[in-house]
Design an enzyme around this catalytic site. Structure first.
Site, PDB file in Angstrom:
ATOM      1  N   TYR A  31       0.992  -1.501  -0.414  1.00  0.00           N
ATOM      2  CA  TYR A  31       0.115   0.236  -0.048  1.00  0.00           C
ATOM      3  C   TYR A  31       0.868   1.533  -0.059  1.00  0.00           C
ATOM      4  O   TYR A  31       0.551   2.117  -0.421  1.00  0.00           O
ATOM      5  CB  TYR A  31      -1.015   0.087   1.186  1.00  0.00           C
ATOM      6  N   ASN A  54     -13.320  -0.150  -3.792  1.00  0.00           N
ATOM      7  CA  ASN A  54     -12.658  -0.532  -4.886  1.00  0.00           C
ATOM      8  C   ASN A  54     -15.204  -0.842  -5.604  1.00  0.00           C
ATOM      9  O   ASN A  54     -14.554  -1.571  -4.843  1.00  0.00           O
ATOM     10  CB  ASN A  54     -12.023  -0.986  -4.948  1.00  0.00           C
ATOM     11  N   CYS A  62      -7.539  -5.527  -7.928  1.00  0.00           N
ATOM     12  CA  CYS A  62      -7.035  -5.249  -5.581  1.00  0.00           C
ATOM     13  C   CYS A  62      -6.122  -6.205  -4.648  1.00  0.00           C
ATOM     14  O   CYS A  62      -6.505  -5.408  -3.943  1.00  0.00           O
ATOM     15  CB  CYS A  62      -8.044  -4.506  -5.560  1.00  0.00           C
ATOM     16  N   HIS A  63      -6.700  -7.598  -5.551  1.00  0.00           N
ATOM     17  CA  HIS A  63      -5.795  -8.614  -4.691  1.00  0.00           C
ATOM     18  C   HIS A  63      -4.829  -8.119  -4.256  1.00  0.00           C
ATOM     19  O   HIS A  63      -3.573  -9.224  -3.706  1.00  0.00           O
ATOM     20  CB  HIS A  63      -6.597  -9.593  -4.727  1.00  0.00           C
ATOM     21  N   GLU A  91      -2.272 -16.815  -9.961  1.00  0.00           N
ATOM     22  CA  GLU A  91      -0.911 -16.064 -10.947  1.00  0.00           C
ATOM     23  C   GLU A  91       0.302 -15.627 -10.891  1.00  0.00           C
ATOM     24  O   GLU A  91       0.992 -15.587 -10.894  1.00  0.00           O
ATOM     25  CB  GLU A  91      -1.756 -14.137 -10.523  1.00  0.00           C
TER      26      GLU A  91
END
Length: 94
Positions: A31, A54, A62-63, A91
């Site tokens: 962040y 969001n 946002c993850h 991912e």
DNA sequence: CACATGACCTAAC
DNA sequence: TGTTAGGCCATGT
């Protein structure tokens, strides 16, 4: 490509979402790093709020926002942090 | 305008 | 390594 400027929210949030979209797949950013990227190095708190605010966690990755400690932090999407962890795992960021 | 909230960060114990 | 305390900033009420 996605136009964050046509979404609802303040300019600050839009900037945050833009940075989130700029994060490559399989990568994670803290962040604080995002805060620095938008030119507000000390607004890391508000950055987290922007992620929470969001409207579309599907359109916006946002993850990929995690804490500086390496913890996942939180997730407003479906499944909460569990889904976040799974997405990152899928991912290859985990 | 003042107070409360939150997916945080760093330092100290 | 886990917990506590203080600081920090945009948003919402």
């Amino acid at each position: 490509m996605i136009n964050t400027h046509q979404m609802d929210g303040t300019d600050f949030q839009k900037s945050v979402w833009e940075q989130l979209l700029a994060i490559p797949r399989g990568k994670t950013r803290t962040y604080k790093q995002i805060a620095e990227a938008i030119g507000h190095p000390s607004s890391y708190r508000a950055v987290a709020n922007a992620c929470r605010a969001n409207p579309t966690p599907i359109t916006i990755p946002c993850h990929r926002a995690v804490r500086s400690d390496g913890s996942l932090g939180g997730y407003s999407g479906e499944g909460g942090v569990a889904t976040k962890a799974r997405l990152l795992s899928e991912e290859g960021a985990l």
